[in-house]
Design an enzyme around this catalytic site. Structure first.
Site, mmCIF file in Angstrom:
data_model
loop_
_atom_site.group_PDB
_atom_site.id
_atom_site.type_symbol
_atom_site.label_atom_id
_atom_site.label_comp_id
_atom_site.label_asym_id
_atom_site.label_seq_id
_atom_site.Cartn_x
_atom_site.Cartn_y
_atom_site.Cartn_z
ATOM 1 N N LEU A 109 33.511 55.159 27.806
ATOM 2 C CA LEU A 109 34.772 54.295 28.089
ATOM 3 C C LEU A 109 34.222 52.718 27.923
ATOM 4 O O LEU A 109 35.240 51.924 27.677
ATOM 5 C CB LEU A 109 35.316 54.404 29.167
ATOM 6 N N GLY A 110 33.173 52.238 28.263
ATOM 7 C CA GLY A 110 32.439 50.759 28.146
ATOM 8 C C GLY A 110 31.324 50.710 29.005
ATOM 9 O O GLY A 110 30.685 51.871 29.375
ATOM 10 N N ARG A 111 30.887 49.423 28.982
ATOM 11 C CA ARG A 111 29.460 49.481 29.481
ATOM 12 C C ARG A 111 29.486 47.888 30.039
ATOM 13 O O ARG A 111 30.169 47.053 29.527
ATOM 14 C CB ARG A 111 28.455 49.602 28.473
ATOM 15 N N GLY A 112 28.601 47.725 30.941
ATOM 16 C CA GLY A 112 28.482 46.303 31.470
ATOM 17 C C GLY A 112 27.058 46.353 31.969
ATOM 18 O O GLY A 112 26.122 47.099 31.928
ATOM 19 N N VAL B 8 29.872 53.703 31.198
ATOM 20 C CA VAL B 8 30.914 54.422 31.979
ATOM 21 C C VAL B 8 31.308 55.466 31.001
ATOM 22 O O VAL B 8 31.531 55.052 29.650
ATOM 23 C CB VAL B 8 31.870 53.621 32.618
ATOM 24 N N LYS C 156 29.923 56.841 35.916
ATOM 25 C CA LYS C 156 29.261 55.665 35.684
ATOM 26 C C LYS C 156 27.752 55.819 35.779
ATOM 27 O O LYS C 156 27.074 56.220 36.904
ATOM 28 C CB LYS C 156 29.350 54.337 36.393
ATOM 29 N N ASP D 252 31.677 39.585 41.498
ATOM 30 C CA ASP D 252 31.821 39.806 39.829
ATOM 31 C C ASP D 252 33.411 40.002 39.585
ATOM 32 O O ASP D 252 33.641 40.841 38.629
ATOM 33 C CB ASP D 252 30.863 40.511 39.188
#
Length: 811
Positions: free
Chosen positions: A519-522, A527, A541, A638
């Site tokens: 789904l995404g990454r940070g 995730v 996550k 954040d």
């Protein structure tokens, strides 16, 4: 003779003190550390010191500086653009001759690129030259061949060496001193779109300059008597010519080349300079700025322009109203005895004023024209740079092209007052222009704030991680046994399994189909989308930092099971199998606010005004819950669109709050699992040593408010791609604050700021309230920022008022 005696005595004293706390040489395999102030190299005569120099409380550069001056003066730096932490960093001389700077994590920041089998030691000479020596006194490397902004006596400049101006944070500026294509020593103004010589006078002939072109031996050196001599016949002398005087030749940040001498009091005296009249330095007041004498040289903005950054006039001024080519009505404002030198569109001689004015009117690229009465010389200008106002008739007058409806007062016309009293702003005049005095120019520094943000943020991360490493071990030992037995397999297990439970790694591998659907990454991890056995769709996550994941996990578990709010992402459980640290939370259908608001990845959803206001209110409620209603005070650290998710009804939900640092209610000590933050959303507290409070989230929320209003990232709200986001944000806040002072009927600026995609469909009262909140949330002084409870109250109040009067639509 008395002065010489005092000088000799001072050197003896410095030599004694220096050698009691420093080392003479750095042997192969040895290192100097950043945290020990006494861990330095000292020159044999005690004049120079080499070591880690603090440019901020927690950031350092490996530098050389004078030891016997009232204020430290750096003459050379190895890593000005990559400072290191003032703890845990070191510089080491390896056995192969390479000198390497490493930060606390062991990452290489700088190296001298030397490889040799005969390296023996590094030494700081009496001249201020740091050298790496091999066997037989062979010099393998020396700092004299890579200067920064300063030349010392006996240090040569040649065709491969240049000086670059720097500010007090050692950040390079846009002025340089080097040999040009004709092998002449010159000063350059190196901007993004041009590089021009401004010394010696580029309009003079080679004979007038008394220079010799194309000499094979390109070199220049300052001798011990204070005379500089170049191979191209460049020559100048210190006013205090003579020996036994400590000197330096520095290209200062204002673009002036100055020769300094050290007096008996340990302060520097200017004994020669390239520009006695500072206004002659190229672009000293930036684009559109004008240099005036008041009687000291100062910078002002012409009528119709505002200063971009009062702390850095090199950025110049910006127009209040941009002139377009769509038959906009314009006028010309007369600036007597003023000219912007260079960047002419064309040159015309013996023409009338009317003819000159028409040429500028007919050319869309013309921003004004210079005109000399009598001679009839006409110079339409494409760029307004090198502006000067002098009481000299031969420079003519400048006529600025401005919007016709822009009011201009007499007090806003720049004029020099060479023989009058020192100029100061007239507060009684509404249009009095901003003026800046050059006397403190070198003390202010360029763009200090944007680098302090950067250095301070790095320092905060480092300090927080240190605290966590020290305490984490004790916390883990205390909680380990409790965690292992937290969810035993007993009769009531199934009853609470759907609320918050521990999952095995195998269960999550199955649920995510071996972690296929990302789904995404940070910064904290990646995730994935998953489906549990009970058919719940979840976000999984996987924390990326395996080595530190355990510590981060323990801090999350202390509060995560007790946090629930409709505007916070619900966390369903966790996994802590061996090295695996994973969080399982609810799946939010529409992804992040970033994708929807900024149309990332081709998002087709356009957030209408009601939805934007509802998102602002929901995020404020979620943060207020974290700050004031939780059993423990949670600070997100954040807050940004990427961490605000939107469900199927576009209800906002704050994510990643479980990764934020925690602070006990009423406490003052920082207790951080991992400080997270993003440039542009970071509060000024990260720069200082002030305790981090919930007000950092208030600041970030203010940035999110501006982006909801404008529909674009702060960094994209203005066209200058090279400008730091902190500078853009500061300018936008100042503009809003100024405009919000007026409650008149003319409020077109509000609709100009609102996202154009809404086509004017927004609620005026709600928009103005959000702007006021954004300005107050973005106060530099955290004590002046509201709490998130206050923010919620204001948003709820304006929502109730607009609902009663039926104001849900357009302006």
């Amino acid at each position: 003779m008395g002065t010489l005696s005092r000088f000799v005595f001072l050197l003896i004293l410095i030599h004694h003190l220096c050698h009691n706390s420093a080392i003479d040489v750095l042997s192969s395999g040895s290192s100097l550390s950043a945290e020990q102030s006494s861990d330095v190299l000292c020159s044999p005569n005690g004049i120079f010191i080499c070591g880690f120099y603090n440019i901020s409380p927690n950031a350092s550069t490996f530098s050389i500086w004078f030891s016997n001056v009232s204020e430290r003066t750096v003459v050379w730096s190895a890593n000005p653009l990559r400072p290191v932490y003032s703890w845990g960093s070191k510089v080491k001389l390896n056995f192969d001759g390479s000198m390497v700077i490493k930060d606390y994590s062991g990452q290489t920041v700088w190296t001298n690129n030397v490889t040799s089998s005969i390296a023996e030691q590094a030494q700081l000479l009496d001249t201020g030259n740091l050298i790496v020596k091999g066997k037989g006194d062979i010099i393998l490397w020396q700092s004299f061949t890579s200067p920064t902004d300063t030349l010392l006596p006996t240090q040569r400049i040649n065709a491969t060496i240049k000086l670059v101006s720097t500010n007090r944070l050692l950040v390079p500026g846009h002025y340089s001193m080097r040999f040009d294509d004709q092998f002449l020593i010159s000063l350059f103004d190196d901007q993004n779109d041009f590089s021009l010589i401004y010394w010696p006078d580029p309009t003079a002939t080679i004979w007038a300059k008394q220079r010799i072109q194309f000499m094979i031996n390109t070199s220049g050196v300052l001798d011990s008597l204070g005379q500089f001599q170049g191979s191209d016949n460049t020559s100048f002398m210190a006013a205090d010519q003579g020996s036994h005087i400590i000197r330096r030749l520095t290209l200062d940040y204002d673009g002036n080349l100055r020769l300094y001498s050290l007096n008996d009091n340990g302060t520097w005296l200017v004994t020669w300079m390239a520009f006695p009249q500072l206004c002659n330095v190229h672009g000293v007041c930036g684009r559109n700025g004008i240099c005036v004498y008041t009687p000291v040289p100062s910078c002002v903005c012409p009528p119709g322009f505002d200063v971009i950054d009062p702390n850095d006039w090199g950025q110049g001024c910006r127009p209040k109203i941009n002139i377009t080519c769509d038959k906009q009505k314009v006028k010309f404002v007369h600036l007597p005895n003023t000219n912007f030198f260079g960047f002419d569109l064309s040159a015309h001689h013996s023409v009338s004023y009317i003819t000159c004015e028409k040429k500028c009117l007919d050319d869309c690229n013309c921003n004004g024209f210079a005109y000399l009465q009598g001679a009839g010389d006409c110079y339409p200008k494409a760029i307004l740079l090198n502006g000067r106002s002098l009481h000299v008739q031969r420079i003519g007058s400048m006529y600025l092209k401005l919007a016709k409806d822009l009011e201009v007062s007499e007090s806003s016309i720049p004029q020099s007052h060479v023989f009058g009293p020192k100029y100061g702003p007239n507060c009684s005049e509404a249009n009095e222009y901003v003026i800046e005095n050059f006397t403190n120019r070198n003390k202010t520094g360029h763009n200090i704030s944007k680098y302090l943000y950067f250095y301070g943020f790095l320092s905060a991360i480092f300090i927080a991680e240190l605290i966590f490493i020290v305490l984490g071990w004790f916390i883990l030992r205390r909680e380990c046994n409790q965690l292992r037995g937290a969810w035993p397999a007993e009769a009531g297990y199934e009853m609470i399994a759907n609320h918050f439970r521990r999952y095995t790694y195998r269960e999550l591998v199955t649920a995510t189909r071996k972690f296929k659907d990302e789904l995404g990454r940070g910064a904290s991890g990646i995730v994935y989308k998953g489906v549990l056995k009970d058919n719940r769709v979840v976000a999984v996550k996987k924390l990326g930092d395996i080595n530190q994941g355990g510590e981060e996990f323990q801090h999350e578990l202390s509060v995560i099971g007790r946090i629930y709010h409709m505007n916070l992402v619900r966390v369903w459980g966790f996994c802590s199998d061996g090295p695996h640290r994973i969080l399982i939370s609810e799946y939010v259908e529409n992804g992040s606010l970033e994708k929807t608001l900024f149309s990332v990845d081709g998002s087709e959803i356009l957030l209408e005004w009601k939805q934007r206001f509802h998102i602002a209110l929901g995020v404020a409620r979620g943060l207020a819950y974290l700050h004031h209603e939780c059993l423990e005070w949670v600070i997100h650290c954040d807050v940004k669109p990427e961490n605000i998710l939107l469900d199927e009804n576009l209800e906002p939900k704050i994510a990643d709050f479980g990764l934020a640092k925690l602070l006990n209610r009423g406490g003052s000590n920082i207790n951080v699992s991992r400080i997270q933050g993003t440039r542009g959303y970071l509060a000024p507290e990260w720069v200082s040593s002030l305790p981090i409070t919930a007000k950092v989230d208030v600041y970030s929320f203010g940035v999110v408010l501006l982006e909801l209003l404008n529909g674009a990232r702060i960094s994209d709200m203005e066209k200058n791609e090279d400008e730091e986001v902190e500078m853009v944000l500061g300018r936008i806040v100042r503009m809003l604050k100024e405009n919000l002072k007026f409650d008149g009927t003319e409020q077109s600026w509000i609709s100009q700021f609102i996202d154009a995609r809404l086509k004017g469909e927004f609620n005026y009262m709600q928009a103005r309230t959000m702007m006021k909140l954004a300005v107050s949330c973005l106060e530099e002084d955290r004590s002046r920022r509201p709490t998130m409870e206050n923010v919620v109250q204001m948003l709820v109040s304006v929502d109730e008022v607009t609902s009663r009067i039926g104001g849900g639509g357009a302006v």
